[in-house]
Design an enzyme around this catalytic site. Structure first.
Site, mmCIF file in Angstrom:
data_model
loop_
_atom_site.group_PDB
_atom_site.id
_atom_site.type_symbol
_atom_site.label_atom_id
_atom_site.label_comp_id
_atom_site.label_asym_id
_atom_site.label_seq_id
_atom_site.Cartn_x
_atom_site.Cartn_y
_atom_site.Cartn_z
ATOM 1 N N CYS A 4 -9.806 -6.684 -0.832
ATOM 2 C CA CYS A 4 -9.692 -6.009 0.621
ATOM 3 C C CYS A 4 -9.668 -4.229 -0.731
ATOM 4 O O CYS A 4 -8.221 -3.996 -0.588
ATOM 5 C CB CYS A 4 -8.760 -5.624 1.790
ATOM 6 S SG CYS A 4 -8.349 -4.496 2.146
ATOM 7 N N CYS A 64 -7.123 -2.382 1.167
ATOM 8 C CA CYS A 64 -5.314 -2.994 1.412
ATOM 9 C C CYS A 64 -4.651 -2.299 -0.099
ATOM 10 O O CYS A 64 -3.553 -2.082 -0.117
ATOM 11 C CB CYS A 64 -5.709 -3.680 0.937
ATOM 12 S SG CYS A 64 -6.836 -5.295 2.463
#
Length: 325
Positions: free
Chosen positions: A63, A66
């Site tokens: 991700c 993230c």
């Protein structure tokens, strides 16, 4: 998102009532940021949240957002001085926990997802990567719910009080101290610029606003300070023509250019109510003049004064009655 009563039943069937008095007092201690998993979730999150709010950062190695959000979360949590904790959970390594939380209505289909726990329950959450200012606001809201606040909150309140009392030198020192501690605190930077303006140091105020991080330049507080600085410069020019403007209006009440310049001059003199009245009169006489210039100037006043300023509130009510009658 409202707290889920089922959370305690699933994770802690022997839950005891939490002690009153809000979150535990901050102090020297271990790092408030840690890695967690499904084995430690009960202790690190649910039980710990009875003493202090706990943020849970659900992330994944694949991700991209993230990787942007997690350092911001860590920075804001550590800046809170122990008032809040952060537990990071890799969803791919903790699928059983993700499935269990899904049963409680916690959406983890996309990451990053940040859930805030207080008193053993989910108090709030957000998804996606947010800028530091928004993360800070989220944490401040959580701490307020838990009966606490960020370390800089007291300093900010003290600085605002000094400004309201006309102690602009004191406000300058307090806003500067807070901006030093929190370089991305928009309220501190805007307050610093306004304090400099009130002390007649407009060049330094302009330097402060020009140095604001790009992601904060559209923040309401920064935009308001910028408008106030622009109006101050415009006001000095208009104030020198005050007698001329009043004479022009006496000769022709529909001289909207003169009325707008008069409003700018009155604002520079601190006469906000009269400045608003001049523009409202122009709107009443000819709302569409010069592409609604009077209305746009009034909105600029609102931005510079602050949307909760008494002069703003009073003028906004009258503007609404003119526009929607």
């Amino acid at each position: 998102m409202q707290a889920s009563p089922a959370m305690d039943v699933i994770f802690d069937p022997n839950r005891q009532p939490a002690a009153p008095g809000g979150p535990a007092a901050p102090g020297a201690g271990p790092d408030p940021v840690k890695e967690g998993d499904q084995k430690t979730f009960m202790q690190d999150v649910v039980q710990a949240s009875r003493q202090v709010p706990v943020l849970v950062d659900f992330w994944a190695t694949w991700c991209g957002p993230c990787r942007q959000l997690t350092p911001v979360l860590e920075k804001v949590v550590r800046a809170a001085g122990g008032r809040v904790r952060l537990v990071k959970i890799d969803i791919d390594k903790n699928r059983q926990l993700v499935a269990q939380l899904a049963q409680l209505g916690l959406p983890l289909q996309s990451v990053p997802t940040v859930a805030a726990f207080w008193q053993g329950q989910i108090a709030d959450l957000f998804q996606g990567a947010l800028p530091e200012s928004e993360v800070r606001r989220f944490v401040e809201g959580l701490l307020k719910l838990a009966g606490g606040q960020m370390p800089g909150a007291d300093l900010l309140a003290e600085a605002k009080a000094a400004a309201e009392q006309g102690d602009h030198r004191g406000a300058l020192e307090l806003f500067a101290a807070l901006a030093q501690q929190e370089p991305e605190n928009a309220e501190a930077l805007a307050g610093l610029a306004r304090a400099l303006m009130n002390l007649g140091e407009e060049d330094r105020a302009r330097q402060v606003l020009e140095g604001v991080p790009a992601k904060l330049r559209d923040h309401a507080e920064i935009a308001g300070a910028r408008s106030a600085l622009e109006l101050a410069a415009e006001g000095r020019k208009a104030r020198a023509r005050l007698a001329e403007l009043e004479k022009r209006l006496a000769a022709d009440p529909d001289d909207h250019a003169a009325r707008l310049d008069l409003a700018v001059a009155l604002n520079a003199m601190g006469e906000r109510a009269r400045a608003a009245e001049a523009l409202l009169e122009s709107i009443r006489r000819n709302r569409s003049w010069n592409d609604e210039a009077a209305r746009k100037q009034l909105l600029k006043f609102f931005e510079a004064w602050g949307f909760n300023d008494p002069a703003t509130l009073a003028a906004r009510r009258r503007l609404s009655s003119l526009l929607f009658r």
